[in-house]
Scaffold this motif. Structure first.
Motif, short mmCIF file in Angstrom:
data_model
loop_
_atom_site.label_atom_id
_atom_site.label_comp_id
_atom_site.label_asym_id
_atom_site.label_seq_id
_atom_site.Cartn_x
_atom_site.Cartn_y
_atom_site.Cartn_z
N UNK A 133 0.83 -1.20 0.00
CA UNK A 133 0.00 0.00 0.00
C UNK A 133 0.87 1.25 0.00
N UNK A 151 -11.18 11.16 3.44
CA UNK A 151 -12.37 10.32 3.30
C UNK A 151 -12.26 9.09 4.19
N UNK A 152 -11.11 8.47 4.17
CA UNK A 152 -10.97 7.21 4.91
C UNK A 152 -10.66 7.43 6.39
N UNK A 187 -4.10 -2.49 -6.43
CA UNK A 187 -4.14 -3.36 -5.26
C UNK A 187 -4.35 -4.80 -5.67
N UNK B 8 -18.66 -2.51 -3.72
CA UNK B 8 -17.33 -2.86 -4.16
C UNK B 8 -16.39 -2.64 -2.97
N UNK B 10 -14.09 -0.50 -2.25
CA UNK B 10 -13.95 0.85 -1.68
C UNK B 10 -15.22 1.32 -0.97
N UNK B 13 -14.91 0.12 2.39
CA UNK B 13 -13.87 0.89 3.06
C UNK B 13 -14.45 1.98 3.97
N UNK B 14 -15.56 2.56 3.52
CA UNK B 14 -16.12 3.69 4.25
C UNK B 14 -17.37 3.34 5.03
N UNK B 16 -18.98 2.21 8.22
CA UNK B 16 -18.60 2.24 9.62
C UNK B 16 -18.63 0.84 10.24
N UNK B 19 -15.90 -1.37 8.95
CA UNK B 19 -14.59 -0.99 9.51
C UNK B 19 -14.45 -1.44 10.95
N UNK B 49 -10.76 -8.45 0.13
CA UNK B 49 -9.98 -7.35 -0.42
C UNK B 49 -10.17 -6.07 0.37
N UNK B 52 -8.50 -6.19 3.74
CA UNK B 52 -7.06 -5.99 3.61
C UNK B 52 -6.72 -4.52 3.44
N UNK B 53 -7.54 -3.88 2.60
CA UNK B 53 -7.32 -2.44 2.37
C UNK B 53 -7.51 -1.65 3.66
N UNK B 54 -8.56 -1.96 4.38
CA UNK B 54 -8.82 -1.24 5.64
C UNK B 54 -7.65 -1.41 6.59
N UNK B 57 -4.59 0.46 5.21
CA UNK B 57 -4.73 1.92 5.34
C UNK B 57 -4.58 2.36 6.79
N UNK B 58 -5.19 1.62 7.68
CA UNK B 58 -5.06 1.97 9.11
C UNK B 58 -3.60 1.97 9.53
#
Lengths: 204, 374
Positions: A133, A151-152, A187, B8, B10, B13-14, B16, B19, B49, B52-54, B57-58
């Motif tokens: 990432x 946003x995130x 990704x 999807x 993303x 991803x947002x 709550x 997450x 996926x 993993x992104x979450x 990113x965290x």
């Protein structure tokens, strides 16, 4: 104003805290500030790598609010407002005639610089995904990085992001869309590569 | 109910709840998502996926702020806030002192302020803002009509104000003041130079409007000099505390109800220069503090077994005010007293206490009543 113990501040409604803040109650002020402190610091680190400057800027920003507590509007302790103020403070006070805006064409050392992430990567046990990432992020423009971050991490909507970054709402939406698209395609392919690598190493 | 089937990576991803599940902060969300995955096995890859992104990113956005550091910053903030608020509270009335006790307080504090408002004169004909001139202010600002004393002579004259404060007005100077001060402030307007002996009353600040500055008295006596043509104002303090503001800032703050006014608090041997053109207050240390004493009239008095009539006569001369009293009734009253920094009211208090008399300020004169001494 009757006396309230420290623990009781936790039980006050936002309106009560607000009234106390307006009346000059520094503990209510602290309680209101506390909610956003970490978010502010985290955002500050996206704008400068000098963490002490971030701490100082947050103190300045909040004390400005305190000084104007009798005249400020109700929206002062809204996250987007605070982040915007901090952004302004940090970018404005940047020494020298450097750009005030996050410019897509500007290369790495401007906001969203990588040294903090680098430190974390160096010091912590990182998953492959995080490393991936990090590489992906570096391929994004500064604007894209900031939009994604707001946003995130800060969980703000497009309207708030637009306000903070001084953009049109539609531009934020477009930018986000593009960012996600890039991020997702990269990704997926990166993960695929990672998977192949694992399979290969497992086979040896 | 949100249709997560259309999500999807993303979008997740947002979300709550998504997450929270991924970062394992709330157990309730775990039950929902585990169930949802059983029901929607075809979305498992997207969810994986997204998760993993979450996580990535965290980790990516992690910072180095420890709870200790945050607590420390917060404590510092609250401390500074309290400090700033307390430095503002000189703006708000403290405990009002009763008529009979204010002098004790003043004597105990024995704070003497010498404030010189010395200006270097450069005549400026064009840029003079008429809005804050002495003429404009005295005509338009006060609610009640003002009385004015103009000194056209060559010697200083004394003006007794309704609160008992005495103003020594120097030549070519004018002072405007209300016959009776308002309930909240004691405001006077000065053009020229004057020495003020102000009766201390924290509940009712004494304000001097002079040439685009406002001087607020926290101490007891001081000198103000501000002639109309002046462009540069300097305030010097020998002892005590005095606040100086630009008139503009002071008025703005009064109107908006702001408690904090951008101003300068002067403490001993500090001086303030106010530049009318740049509208700026600059604080500095007084270079030759002794020079401050020059413009200050000496009011030392010493009496040993003196008839009170002689003491009163001396007070009349020193302060240039008229004292009315029954000389025969008080013929037997003798006083032992010495004064140095006390103002007129403080001196009268001491004398009247000694001989069991009382006094009041009536139309610019002081009337003393006594049953006499035996």
């Amino acid at each position: 104003m009757e006396h309230v113990t420290a623990a009781e501040y936790k039980n006050l409604t936002p309106q009560e805290l607000w009234q106390r803040f307006k009346a000059g109650d520094e503990l209510a002020f602290g309680e209101l500030a506390q909610v956003h402190y970490r978010s502010l610091y985290n955002y500050g680190l996206r704008l400068t790598t000098d963490s002490e400057r971030v701490w100082d800027a947050i103190q300045d920003l909040l004390l400005d609010l305190w000084d104007h507590r009798t005249t400020v509007g109700d929206a002062v302790f809204v996250k987007a407002y605070l982040l915007k103020s901090l952004r302004y403070k940090l970018l404005k006070t940047r020494s020298g005639p450097t750009a005030v805006d996050i410019d897509e064409s500007t290369p790495a050392q401007l906001p969203f610089a990588d040294s903090i992430e680098q430190q974390i990567i160096d010091s912590e046990s990182q998953t492959e995904q995080t490393r991936l990432l990090h590489q992906l992020m570096a391929s994004l423009s500064k604007r894209q990085q900031e939009v994604l971050y707001l946003r995130f991490y800060q969980n703000l909507d497009n309207h708030e992001i637009a306000q903070i970054m001084g953009l049109e709402r539609q531009s934020v939406a477009n930018l986000l869309h593009r960012t996600f698209k890039e991020l997702r395609s990269q990704w997926s392919s990166s993960l695929l590569l990672l998977l192949l690598e694992m399979i290969r190493s497992g086979a040896n | 109910m949100i249709n997560y089937r259309t999500y999807e990576a993303e979008d997740f991803l947002f979300d709550e709840s998504f997450r929270q599940w991924t970062t394992e902060t709330t157990p309730q969300t775990a039950r929902f998502w585990e169930q949802w995955l059983v029901q929607n096995p075809d979305r498992a890859e997207v969810v994986r996926q997204a998760q993993e992104l979450v996580r990535a990113l965290n980790a990516h956005y992690r910072d180095d702020a420890t709870d200790e550091r945050l607590a420390q910053e917060l404590a510092q903030l609250v401390g500074k806030a309290a400090e700033r608020r307390d430095s503002e509270t000189e703006e708000t009335p403290v405990v009002p002192l009763s008529q009979r006790t204010w002098w004790r307080w003043a004597v105990a504090a024995s704070v003497v302020v010498l404030l010189g408002l010395v200006a270097r004169i450069y005549v400026n004909r064009t840029a003079k803002p008429a809005a804050y001139s002495y003429e404009y202010l005295t005509k338009n600002v006060p609610k009640a009509p003002l009385e004015e004393k103009v000194n056209t002579g060559t010697k200083a004259i004394n003006v007794l104000l309704s609160d008992g404060s005495v103003v020594t007005l120097n030549p070519k100077s004018r002072l405007s003041y209300p016959h009776r001060f308002s309930a909240t402030t004691r405001t006077v307007y000065l053009s020229g130079e004057a020495f003020f002996d102000v009766v201390k009353n924290p509940a009712k600040p004494f304000l001097i409007y002079a040439n685009q500055t406002v001087t607020k008295v926290l101490g007891t006596s001081f000198l103000v000099r501000a002639y109309t043509e002046e462009k540069d104002v300097t305030v010097m303090v020998k002892t005590g505390r005095v606040s100086v503001y630009s008139l503009k800032d002071y008025e703005k703050a009064q109107q908006s109800g702001l408690r904090r006014v951008e101003g300068v608090v002067l403490t001993p041997n500090q001086q303030m220069t106010y530049n009318l053109e740049e509208n700026r207050l600059i604080k500095a240390v007084v270079e030759k503090p002794a020079a401050l004493v020059v413009n200050r009239p000496s009011r030392e008095q010493e009496f040993e077994d003196a008839p009170v009539a002689r003491v009163f006569a001396s007070l009349e001369r020193t302060y240039g005010v008229k004292l009315r009293f029954d000389e025969d009734a008080m013929a037997a009253c003798l006083v032992n007293v010495s004064f140095n920094e006390e103002n007129l009211m403080e001196r009268l208090d001491v004398i009247c206490q000694t001989i069991g008399a009382s006094y009041e300020v009536l139309d610019g004169q002081i009337v003393i009543t006594s049953k006499g001494c035996h």
